[in-house]
Scaffold this motif. Structure first.
Motif, short mmCIF file in Angstrom:
data_model
loop_
_atom_site.label_atom_id
_atom_site.label_comp_id
_atom_site.label_asym_id
_atom_site.label_seq_id
_atom_site.Cartn_x
_atom_site.Cartn_y
_atom_site.Cartn_z
N GLY A 147 -8.30 -4.70 -3.09
CA GLY A 147 -7.71 -3.65 -2.20
C GLY A 147 -6.31 -3.65 -2.29
O GLY A 147 -5.64 -3.11 -1.14
N LYS A 148 -5.63 -4.12 -3.23
CA LYS A 148 -4.12 -4.37 -3.48
C LYS A 148 -3.46 -2.97 -3.25
O LYS A 148 -2.47 -2.57 -2.56
N THR A 149 -3.89 -1.90 -4.10
CA THR A 149 -3.61 -0.50 -4.25
C THR A 149 -3.41 0.09 -2.76
O THR A 149 -2.87 0.66 -2.39
N SER A 150 -4.69 -0.22 -2.09
CA SER A 150 -5.08 0.66 -0.98
C SER A 150 -4.02 -0.07 0.33
O SER A 150 -3.69 0.73 1.06
N ILE A 151 -3.87 -1.39 0.18
CA ILE A 151 -3.00 -1.93 1.27
C ILE A 151 -1.48 -1.52 1.13
O ILE A 151 -0.96 -1.10 2.24
N HIS A 160 -12.19 6.19 -2.76
CA HIS A 160 -12.33 6.21 -4.34
C HIS A 160 -11.68 5.17 -5.08
O HIS A 160 -10.51 4.98 -4.73
N TYR A 161 -12.61 4.48 -5.80
CA TYR A 161 -11.71 3.47 -6.74
C TYR A 161 -11.53 3.60 -7.91
O TYR A 161 -12.25 4.11 -8.57
N ARG A 162 -10.06 3.45 -8.14
CA ARG A 162 -9.58 3.91 -9.55
C ARG A 162 -8.91 2.21 -9.80
O ARG A 162 -7.98 2.22 -9.20
N CYS A 181 -11.51 -6.64 6.41
CA CYS A 181 -12.07 -7.06 7.80
C CYS A 181 -12.76 -6.10 8.47
O CYS A 181 -13.47 -6.50 9.48
N ASP A 182 -12.63 -4.74 8.19
CA ASP A 182 -13.34 -3.76 9.01
C ASP A 182 -14.95 -3.77 8.63
O ASP A 182 -15.54 -3.16 9.32
N GLN A 183 -15.07 -4.50 7.37
CA GLN A 183 -16.51 -4.54 6.85
C GLN A 183 -17.42 -5.51 7.68
O GLN A 183 -18.85 -5.43 7.67
N SER A 214 -6.89 -4.66 7.18
CA SER A 214 -7.77 -3.61 6.67
C SER A 214 -6.98 -2.51 6.09
O SER A 214 -6.16 -2.02 6.96
N ALA A 215 -7.03 -1.92 4.86
CA ALA A 215 -6.24 -0.71 4.44
C ALA A 215 -7.03 0.70 5.10
O ALA A 215 -6.41 1.53 4.81
N LYS A 216 -8.45 0.51 5.55
CA LYS A 216 -9.18 1.62 6.07
C LYS A 216 -8.63 2.22 7.25
O LYS A 216 -8.13 1.58 8.07
N1 LIG Z 1 -13.83 -0.89 3.84
C1 LIG Z 1 -12.60 -1.19 3.22
N2 LIG Z 1 -12.65 -0.95 1.81
C2 LIG Z 1 -11.41 -0.92 1.18
C3 LIG Z 1 -10.38 -1.64 1.95
N3 LIG Z 1 -9.20 -1.84 0.89
C4 LIG Z 1 -9.61 -1.29 -0.21
N4 LIG Z 1 -11.09 -0.69 0.11
C5 LIG Z 1 -11.84 -0.23 -1.35
O1 LIG Z 1 -12.16 -0.81 -2.25
C6 LIG Z 1 -11.91 -0.46 -3.46
C7 LIG Z 1 -11.16 -1.04 -4.41
O2 LIG Z 1 -9.44 -0.99 -3.62
P1 LIG Z 1 -8.28 -0.77 -4.65
O3 LIG Z 1 -7.10 -0.81 -3.83
O4 LIG Z 1 -8.38 -0.03 -5.81
O5 LIG Z 1 -8.31 -2.25 -5.11
P2 LIG Z 1 -7.23 -3.18 -6.10
O6 LIG Z 1 -7.16 -4.55 -5.63
O7 LIG Z 1 -6.17 -2.63 -6.31
O8 LIG Z 1 -8.07 -3.21 -7.60
P3 LIG Z 1 -7.54 -3.42 -9.04
O9 LIG Z 1 -6.47 -2.12 -9.54
O10 LIG Z 1 -8.75 -3.06 -10.12
O11 LIG Z 1 -6.99 -4.71 -9.19
C8 LIG Z 1 -11.88 1.05 -3.25
O12 LIG Z 1 -13.16 1.55 -3.23
C9 LIG Z 1 -10.86 1.07 -1.75
O13 LIG Z 1 -11.29 2.24 -1.04
C10 LIG Z 1 -10.39 -2.05 3.26
O14 LIG Z 1 -9.47 -2.61 3.82
N5 LIG Z 1 -11.66 -1.86 3.88
#
Ligand SMILES: Nc1nc2c(ncn2[C@@H]2O[C@H](COP(=O)(O)OP(=O)(O)OP(=O)(O)O)[C@@H](O)[C@H]2O)c(=O)[nH]1
Length: 161
Positions: free
Chosen positions: A21-25, A37-39, A129-131, A159-161
């Motif tokens: 969830g690095k990108t999401s945070i 959506h995961y990319r 942590c929302d999970q 939680s990035a959600k």
């Molecule tokens: N429920 C939930 N899902 C999350 C959260 N953060 C990220 N996700 C989901 O987890 C997946 C991966 O999230 P990314 O933010 O792309 O993860 P990343 O760490 O940047 O991944 P890489 O670029 O592959 O290293 C996505 O489908 C997100 O929507 C969170 O806090 N809660």
């Protein structure tokens, strides 16, 4: 309005295993939104957060979002250069991503030190942590101990959600 006369630019790293969830945070912090959506990030992405710290001071946080797969590559040394601090992220629903935290910390400490020779400050983020599956989080004391042993300045549930 008077123009600010103090400007600070800090480079901060966001690292941790694939999909934690690095990108999401970063997206949540900088753009206030979330996508399920995961990319996967390829290499590294950047984001800039501008903080109007006080009427005279602007702080620019340059956030380096480093792909999880990079731990197995040779580029982290280049990406880490001149960073002032870091966040290491794991996913509370996947224990293997927590096991990788110490590996990320070692990788960082072996490749990056501040100009004064000290290690950079690193904060541990227990994400998703929302999970509701946060086995580790029921054990805050253990987490405090882990941070002490591995040289983290602290940890937060996120939680990035
Ligand atoms: N429920 C939930 N899902 C999350 C959260 N953060 C990220 N996700 C989901 O987890 C997946 C991966 O999230 P990314 O933010 O792309 O993860 P990343 O760490 O940047 O991944 P890489 O670029 O592959 O290293 C996505 O489908 C997100 O929507 C969170 O806090 N809660």
């Amino acid at each position: 309005m008077q123009a600010p006369h103090k400007e600070h630019l800090y480079k901060l790293l966001v690292i941790g295993d694939l999909g934690v969830g690095k990108t999401s945070i970063i997206k949540r912090y900088v753009h206030q939104n979330f996508s399920s959506h995961y990319r996967a990030t390829i290499g590294v992405d950047f984001a800039l957060k501008v903080l109007h710290w006080d009427p005279e001071t602007v702080v620019r946080l340059q956030l380096w979002d480093i792909a999880g797969q990079e731990r197995f590559g040779n580029m982290t040394r280049v990406y880490y250069r001149e960073a002032m601090g870091a966040f290491i992220v794991f996913d509370v629903t996947r224990p293997a991503t927590f096991e990788a935290v110490a590996k990320w910390k070692n990788d960082l400490d072996s490749k990056l030190t501040l100009p004064n020779g000290k290690p950079v400050s690193v904060v541990l983020l227990a994400n998703k942590c929302d999970q509701g599956k946060d086995v580790l989080m029921n054990n805050g004391l253990k987490m405090d101990q882990f941070c002490k042993e591995h040289g983290f300045v602290g940890w937060f549930e996120t939680s990035a959600k």
